[in-house]
Design a protein around this motif. Structure first.
Motif, PDB file in Angstrom:
ATOM      1  N   GLN A  35       0.829  -1.207   0.000  1.00  3.16           N
ATOM      2  CA  GLN A  35       0.000   0.000   0.000  1.00  3.16           C
ATOM      3  C   GLN A  35       0.866   1.260   0.000  1.00  3.16           C
ATOM      4  OE1 GLN A  35      -0.935   2.434   2.700  1.00  3.16           O
ATOM      5  NE2 GLN A  35       0.970   1.727   3.656  1.00  3.16           N
ATOM      6  N   TYR A  36       2.055   1.199   0.566  1.00  2.47           N
ATOM      7  CA  TYR A  36       2.972   2.341   0.494  1.00  2.47           C
ATOM      8  C   TYR A  36       3.336   2.635  -0.966  1.00  2.47           C
ATOM      9  CZ  TYR A  36       7.121   5.238   1.222  1.00  2.47           C
ATOM     10  OH  TYR A  36       8.037   6.269   1.182  1.00  2.47           O
ATOM     11  N   LEU A  37       3.623   1.580  -1.731  1.00  4.70           N
ATOM     12  CA  LEU A  37       3.964   1.763  -3.142  1.00  4.70           C
ATOM     13  C   LEU A  37       2.789   2.322  -3.945  1.00  4.70           C
ATOM     14  CD1 LEU A  37       6.038  -1.429  -4.059  1.00  4.70           C
ATOM     15  CD2 LEU A  37       6.853   0.934  -3.967  1.00  4.70           C
ATOM     16  N   VAL A  38       1.580   1.878  -3.622  1.00  3.13           N
ATOM     17  CA  VAL A  38       0.401   2.359  -4.348  1.00  3.13           C
ATOM     18  C   VAL A  38       0.303   3.878  -4.278  1.00  3.13           C
ATOM     19  CG1 VAL A  38      -2.113   2.460  -4.208  1.00  3.13           C
ATOM     20  CG2 VAL A  38      -0.984   0.263  -4.242  1.00  3.13           C
ATOM     21  N   TRP A  39       0.590   4.424  -3.114  1.00  2.00           N
ATOM     22  CA  TRP A  39       0.488   5.876  -2.941  1.00  2.00           C
ATOM     23  C   TRP A  39       1.699   6.617  -3.506  1.00  2.00           C
ATOM     24  CZ3 TRP A  39      -4.271   6.770  -1.585  1.00  2.00           C
ATOM     25  CH2 TRP A  39      -4.941   5.936  -0.690  1.00  2.00           C
ATOM     26  N   THR A  40       2.874   6.015  -3.410  1.00  5.10           N
ATOM     27  CA  THR A  40       4.103   6.773  -3.675  1.00  5.10           C
ATOM     28  C   THR A  40       4.792   6.443  -4.990  1.00  5.10           C
ATOM     29  OG1 THR A  40       5.458   5.124  -2.492  1.00  5.10           O
ATOM     30  CG2 THR A  40       4.564   6.966  -1.193  1.00  5.10           C
ATOM     31  N   ALA A  41       4.492   5.290  -5.603  1.00  5.26           N
ATOM     32  CA  ALA A  41       5.271   4.890  -6.779  1.00  5.26           C
ATOM     33  C   ALA A  41       4.413   4.265  -7.873  1.00  5.26           C
ATOM     34  CB  ALA A  41       6.379   3.922  -6.355  1.00  5.26           C
ATOM     35  N   PRO A  42       3.344   4.939  -8.316  1.00  3.40           N
ATOM     36  CA  PRO A  42       2.570   4.394  -9.439  1.00  3.40           C
ATOM     37  C   PRO A  42       3.393   4.427 -10.721  1.00  3.40           C
ATOM     38  CG  PRO A  42       1.867   6.633  -8.964  1.00  3.40           C
ATOM     39  CD  PRO A  42       2.835   6.254  -7.876  1.00  3.40           C
ATOM     40  N   ARG A  43       3.098   3.511 -11.615  1.00  5.01           N
ATOM     41  CA  ARG A  43       3.784   3.466 -12.903  1.00  5.01           C
ATOM     42  C   ARG A  43       2.780   3.650 -14.029  1.00  5.01           C
ATOM     43  NH1 ARG A  43       8.321  -1.264 -13.089  1.00  5.01           N
ATOM     44  NH2 ARG A  43       7.483  -1.401 -15.203  1.00  5.01           N
ATOM     45  N   ASP A  44       3.286   4.058 -15.182  1.00  7.69           N
ATOM     46  CA  ASP A  44       2.466   4.119 -16.381  1.00  7.69           C
ATOM     47  C   ASP A  44       3.028   3.160 -17.418  1.00  7.69           C
ATOM     48  OD1 ASP A  44       0.378   5.974 -15.799  1.00  7.69           O
ATOM     49  OD2 ASP A  44       1.871   7.576 -15.826  1.00  7.69           O
ATOM     50  N   ASP A  45       2.121   2.563 -18.179  1.00  7.64           N
ATOM     51  CA  ASP A  45       2.510   1.584 -19.183  1.00  7.64           C
ATOM     52  C   ASP A  45       1.550   1.735 -20.361  1.00  7.64           C
ATOM     53  OD1 ASP A  45       2.464  -0.951 -20.678  1.00  7.64           O
ATOM     54  OD2 ASP A  45       3.781  -1.713 -19.096  1.00  7.64           O
ATOM     55  N   ALA A  46       2.082   2.134 -21.516  1.00  8.02           N
ATOM     56  CA  ALA A  46       1.231   2.423 -22.673  1.00  8.02           C
ATOM     57  C   ALA A  46       0.480   1.186 -23.151  1.00  8.02           C
ATOM     58  CB  ALA A  46       2.081   2.994 -23.806  1.00  8.02           C
ATOM     59  N   ALA A  47       1.126   0.027 -23.124  1.00  9.66           N
ATOM     60  CA  ALA A  47       0.464  -1.197 -23.586  1.00  9.66           C
ATOM     61  C   ALA A  47      -0.670  -1.586 -22.641  1.00  9.66           C
ATOM     62  CB  ALA A  47       1.483  -2.328 -23.699  1.00  9.66           C
ATOM     63  N   VAL A  48      -0.421  -1.504 -21.342  1.00  6.52           N
ATOM     64  CA  VAL A  48      -1.458  -1.841 -20.357  1.00  6.52           C
ATOM     65  C   VAL A  48      -2.602  -0.838 -20.434  1.00  6.52           C
ATOM     66  CG1 VAL A  48      -1.948  -2.091 -17.892  1.00  6.52           C
ATOM     67  CG2 VAL A  48       0.183  -2.988 -18.837  1.00  6.52           C
ATOM     68  N   HIS A  49      -2.282   0.413 -20.708  1.00  4.81           N
ATOM     69  CA  HIS A  49      -3.307   1.449 -20.867  1.00  4.81           C
ATOM     70  C   HIS A  49      -4.302   1.052 -21.956  1.00  4.81           C
ATOM     71  CE1 HIS A  49      -4.119   5.075 -23.538  1.00  4.81           C
ATOM     72  NE2 HIS A  49      -4.918   5.306 -22.511  1.00  4.81           N
ATOM     73  N   LYS A  50      -3.811   0.629 -23.103  1.00  2.00           N
ATOM     74  CA  LYS A  50      -4.696   0.227 -24.202  1.00  2.00           C
ATOM     75  C   LYS A  50      -5.472  -1.036 -23.852  1.00  2.00           C
ATOM     76  CE  LYS A  50      -1.906   2.354 -27.851  1.00  2.00           C
ATOM     77  NZ  LYS A  50      -1.083   2.125 -29.070  1.00  2.00           N
ATOM     78  N   GLN A  51      -4.787  -2.004 -23.249  1.00  2.00           N
ATOM     79  CA  GLN A  51      -5.454  -3.250 -22.872  1.00  2.00           C
ATOM     80  C   GLN A  51      -6.571  -2.994 -21.862  1.00  2.00           C
ATOM     81  OE1 GLN A  51      -2.177  -5.507 -21.366  1.00  2.00           O
ATOM     82  NE2 GLN A  51      -1.198  -5.705 -23.380  1.00  2.00           N
ATOM     83  N   SER A  52      -6.343  -2.080 -20.938  1.00  2.00           N
ATOM     84  CA  SER A  52      -7.337  -1.794 -19.902  1.00  2.00           C
ATOM     85  C   SER A  52      -8.607  -1.215 -20.498  1.00  2.00           C
ATOM     86  CB  SER A  52      -6.757  -0.825 -18.867  1.00  2.00           C
ATOM     87  OG  SER A  52      -5.674  -1.401 -18.186  1.00  2.00           O
ATOM     88  N   MET A  53      -8.468  -0.329 -21.479  1.00  2.00           N
ATOM     89  CA  MET A  53      -9.656   0.255 -22.109  1.00  2.00           C
ATOM     90  C   MET A  53     -10.458  -0.804 -22.856  1.00  2.00           C
ATOM     91  SD  MET A  53      -8.515   4.055 -23.427  1.00  2.00           S
ATOM     92  CE  MET A  53      -7.135   3.490 -24.422  1.00  2.00           C
ATOM     93  N   VAL A  54      -9.759  -1.662 -23.607  1.00  2.00           N
ATOM     94  CA  VAL A  54     -10.453  -2.724 -24.348  1.00  2.00           C
ATOM     95  C   VAL A  54     -11.140  -3.680 -23.379  1.00  2.00           C
ATOM     96  CG1 VAL A  54     -10.127  -4.720 -25.856  1.00  2.00           C
ATOM     97  CG2 VAL A  54      -8.919  -2.579 -26.341  1.00  2.00           C
ATOM     98  N   ARG A  55     -10.420  -4.085 -22.345  1.00  2.00           N
ATOM     99  CA  ARG A  55     -10.965  -5.049 -21.388  1.00  2.00           C
ATOM    100  C   ARG A  55     -12.163  -4.466 -20.641  1.00  2.00           C
ATOM    101  NH1 ARG A  55      -6.308  -6.828 -19.581  1.00  2.00           N
ATOM    102  NH2 ARG A  55      -6.096  -5.284 -17.925  1.00  2.00           N
TER     103      ARG A  55
END
Length: 466
Positions: A159-179
């Motif tokens: 939970q510490y990482l969730v607040w302090t170290a989110p990541r971005d990923d272009a491939a996952v971004h597209k997959q998430s919208m489709v899913r």
């Protein structure tokens, strides 16, 4: 949201599409030899702690302004439940970031955290039996989860990482919208959505029939939506259930929660959605059965007291209609009633059932008559005692499900801005008190009805007047 259990050929195909949209991952286990946190945080401080009589737990105030409630274990299952909840949700995202909000919960952990890719993180969570789920509702958002006592420190690091170290990923971004789009299509709640869309108007963020463009959001929008909702942990109510107050636990709270960077909180209070007048909506599908959905939209303040009465009335409606419909219409089943309550919508009491198409008219008349009878005369003491026993049993069992228990406490804490315990005193719910609310809340002007394969219109005249 409630499923209305209407499974159609189109629904089946949509589910197939949703499964096909899932990304198949290599099942080979990744070789991971690194700690969850590459750098340990500098601990903050617990500046006060006090016993909370409402929950039997301990309320900690931390040096960064976060408030954490821990409640002791009620049994020996060694599972800790977690919830962190804040006001905002889709209402806080507005029209620009709303499309990102539809896919954001699917994206956040799959994109990875800190030095961990999404695949690495998923493997780590499975190995340690950790659960952490982001959620976004119409006007709230947060996280819920659970862990074993043995893996509590690892969970707190997560939970510490969730607040302090989110990541971005272009491939996952597209997959998430489709899913997310495919999952929305596979959902058979169109009547529920359609009634709400008609009732609340253009500001309601969930359309009744999904189109893929409604999920279109740039990666920058995803990042902005995540920052708006999850960028300040001080805005959240933190609850841990099944967690005994030990010296080690307090040290971990200081290390992994009191260390979180925070900012002053600007309270989000959405302007209440406008309430339209009752609608009756009709759909026709190639099925040999019919379904009716009844919604009572009631503009009352969102408080735990309103929630408790809505729960009581929903149970009473369900018990009354289950008996009356089954006795008089034969092939009627799936009679179900519950409620939703939040500051944006107000109160929504929901009722639905399935029946034979030939029984549409008779089932509707019975439903109206039973609601009218609840408004006209108080329920018997025997009925009230029966509902009391059902709800008290639910109360007593709540602590057996740590994550759900944490969610319940955080939800009430946010509604009332004060802590609410596990046991509403339903012994105070008399026939006269319940009748007062049935009369006020179940009148004609609050109801809207959705139909699949029922072509007759429902006559609500019996619900008019005081």
């Amino acid at each position: 949201m409630t499923s209305y259990s209407l499974f159609l050929d189109s629904t089946a195909q949509n589910i197939v599409d949703a499964v096909q949209a899932e990304t198949l991952e290599n099942t080979t286990l990744l070789k991971i030899d690194k700690p969850l946190l590459s750098k340990q945080p500098q601990p903050g401080k617990i500046i006060s702690e006090q016993f909370d009589p409402a929950t039997g737990g301990t309320l900690f105030i931390l040096s960064n302004g976060i408030e954490v409630l821990t409640t002791p274990a009620k049994n020996a299952n060694d599972i800790v439940g977690f919830s962190a909840r804040s006001s905002g949700g889709m209402a806080a995202l507005g029209k620009k970031l709303g499309p990102a909000g539809l896919s954001l919960t699917d994206y956040m952990l799959d994109a990875g955290l800190g030095e961990w890719s999404g695949a690495e993180l998923k493997q780590q969570l499975a190995a340690a039996s950790l659960q952490l789920h982001p959620f976004i509702t119409p006007d709230q958002h947060g996280f819920s989860g659970e862990t074993s006592v043995q893996d509590l420190e690892k969970f707190l690091q997560l939970q510490y990482l969730v607040w302090t170290a989110p990541r971005d990923d272009a491939a996952v971004h597209k997959q998430s919208m489709v899913r997310s789009f495919q999952q929305a299509k596979a959902n058979w709640q169109s009547l529920y959505m359609w009634l709400n869309e008609k009732h609340y108007g253009e500001n309601w963020p969930y359309p009744s029939f999904w189109l893929d463009y409604q999920f279109d959001a740039s990666l920058a929008d995803f990042s902005a939506a995540r920052g708006r909702l999850f960028g300040n942990p001080r805005a959240f109510r933190f609850v841990f259930t099944g967690l005994n107050k030990q010296a080690q636990t307090k040290q971990w709270i200081e290390k992994y929660i009191a260390s979180l960077p925070t900012q002053p909180v600007s309270s989000f209070k959405p302007k209440a959605l406008a309430h339209g007048r009752g609608n009756e909506l009709h759909q026709t599908m190639q099925e040999q059965r019919a379904i009716r959905v009844w919604h009572a939209y009631i503009p009352v303040p969102a408080t735990s007291a309103s929630a408790d009465m809505a729960d009581f009335l929903s149970q009473l409606l369900q018990q009354r209609l289950w008996q009356a419909l089954r006795e008089n219409t034969g092939e009627t089943y799936g009679v179900y009633s519950n409620y939703e309550l939040n500051a944006w919508q107000g109160l929504l009491i929901k009722l639905n059932y399935q029946t034979d198409i030939k029984q549409c008219d008779q089932a509707a008349k019975i439903t109206v008559n039973e609601i009218a009878r609840l408004r006209k005369e108080a329920a018997s003491l025997e009925e009230i005692k029966n509902i009391r026993s059902i709800l008290i049993k639910q109360q007593n069992e709540r602590a057996d499900f740590p994550m759900q228990h944490a969610q319940y406490i955080s939800w009430n804490w946010l509604l009332d801005a004060s802590l609410v315990g596990n046991a509403t005193d339903f012994s105070q719910y008399t026939p006269e008190l319940v009748h007062k609310y049935a009369k006020a809340w179940l009148g004609e002007s609050y109801w809207a009805v959705g139909n699949i394969n029922c072509q007759n219109r429902v006559d609500l005249a019996a619900l008019r007047g005081d």
